[in-house]
Design a protein around this motif. Structure first.
Motif, mmCIF file in Angstrom:
data_model
loop_
_atom_site.group_PDB
_atom_site.id
_atom_site.type_symbol
_atom_site.label_atom_id
_atom_site.label_comp_id
_atom_site.label_asym_id
_atom_site.label_seq_id
_atom_site.Cartn_x
_atom_site.Cartn_y
_atom_site.Cartn_z
ATOM 1 N N UNK A 15 0.808 -1.219 0.000
ATOM 2 C CA UNK A 15 0.000 0.000 0.000
ATOM 3 C C UNK A 15 0.844 1.272 0.000
ATOM 4 N N UNK A 16 2.172 1.129 -0.048
ATOM 5 C CA UNK A 16 3.014 2.326 -0.146
ATOM 6 C C UNK A 16 2.643 3.070 -1.428
ATOM 7 N N UNK A 17 2.447 4.385 -1.357
ATOM 8 C CA UNK A 17 1.960 5.118 -2.525
ATOM 9 C C UNK A 17 2.976 5.287 -3.653
ATOM 10 N N UNK A 18 4.242 5.057 -3.382
ATOM 11 C CA UNK A 18 5.268 5.333 -4.384
ATOM 12 C C UNK A 18 5.884 4.076 -4.980
ATOM 13 N N UNK A 32 12.276 4.790 1.827
ATOM 14 C CA UNK A 32 12.744 6.171 1.896
ATOM 15 C C UNK A 32 11.576 7.079 2.262
ATOM 16 N N UNK A 33 11.943 8.256 2.739
ATOM 17 C CA UNK A 33 10.919 9.264 2.958
ATOM 18 C C UNK A 33 10.296 9.604 1.609
ATOM 19 N N UNK A 40 5.512 15.294 4.319
ATOM 20 C CA UNK A 40 6.406 14.150 4.355
ATOM 21 C C UNK A 40 5.655 12.910 4.811
ATOM 22 N N UNK A 41 6.066 11.765 4.261
ATOM 23 C CA UNK A 41 5.558 10.469 4.689
ATOM 24 C C UNK A 41 6.770 9.578 4.944
ATOM 25 N N UNK A 42 6.813 9.007 6.125
ATOM 26 C CA UNK A 42 7.886 8.068 6.455
ATOM 27 C C UNK A 42 7.259 6.914 7.214
ATOM 28 N N UNK A 63 17.823 11.100 1.880
ATOM 29 C CA UNK A 63 17.417 10.640 0.563
ATOM 30 C C UNK A 63 15.902 10.521 0.628
ATOM 31 N N UNK A 64 15.228 11.095 -0.362
ATOM 32 C CA UNK A 64 13.775 10.993 -0.361
ATOM 33 C C UNK A 64 13.249 10.831 -1.774
ATOM 34 N N UNK A 65 12.021 10.376 -1.863
ATOM 35 C CA UNK A 65 11.332 10.204 -3.127
ATOM 36 C C UNK A 65 10.305 11.318 -3.272
ATOM 37 N N UNK A 66 10.210 11.872 -4.455
ATOM 38 C CA UNK A 66 9.229 12.924 -4.736
ATOM 39 C C UNK A 66 9.188 13.139 -6.238
#
Length: 166
Positions: A15-18, A32-33, A40-42, A63-66
């Protein structure tokens, strides 16, 4: 007591959105964030296999995803992006983490050089700059070595369609 309307209920990894678990093809799930353009989602793993969201207001370094950089000063490095998105082999994990750390350290060193430039009339300023430049060169060499290790481990997974071509 919750201070916002965010749902802090545990979720399943799928169910992680990314993430598209099928596209991972068995590679580890990158936790990753994630920044959705607003917040932010972590998530952190729980013993039962679920992921617990945690509340994060902001970050200094990570390090993050966006879909786009959160700040104008954030860097998107294509080679690290490729490694995180496409490679994620267990055998490259420690090298990728070290490479990412080196990138953060280069940013810190460049910032220190800016600070040194702003110092007026400080004895020993040239030694400060010289040692920082030496450190930058060592970081660049470290990154080169780490990239060679990552490339070597990726190459070990390649199967040539014509084995005689090697």
């Amino acid at each position: 007591m919750q201070t916002d309307s965010y749902d802090y209920s545990p979720i399943r990894p799928q169910d992680l959105p990314y993430i598209d678990l099928e596209a991972l093809e068995g590679r580890p799930i990158p936790l990753h964030a994630f920044h959705d353009g607003t917040r932010w989602h972590i998530w952190v793993p729980m013993e039962n296999g679920l992921l617990q969201p945690i509340r994060v207001i902001d970050a200094v370094e990570m390090v993050y995803l966006a879909s786009k950089p959160v700040r104008g000063s954030d860097a998107c490095l294509v080679f690290i992006d490729f490694i995180y998105k496409c490679v994620r082999l267990k055998s490259t994990r420690s090298f990728t983490a070290a490479l990412t750390s080196d990138v953060f350290n280069i940013g810190a060193s460049l910032k220190k050089l800016d600070l040194f430039r702003a110092l007026e009339g400080i004895d020993g300023k040239s030694r400060l700059v010289t040692t920082e430049l030496e450190y930058l060169l060592l970081l660049c060499r470290s990154m080169f070595d780490l990239l060679q290790e990552i490339i070597s481990r990726i190459w070990d997974t390649v199967e040539l369609s014509d084995p005689s071509a090697s």
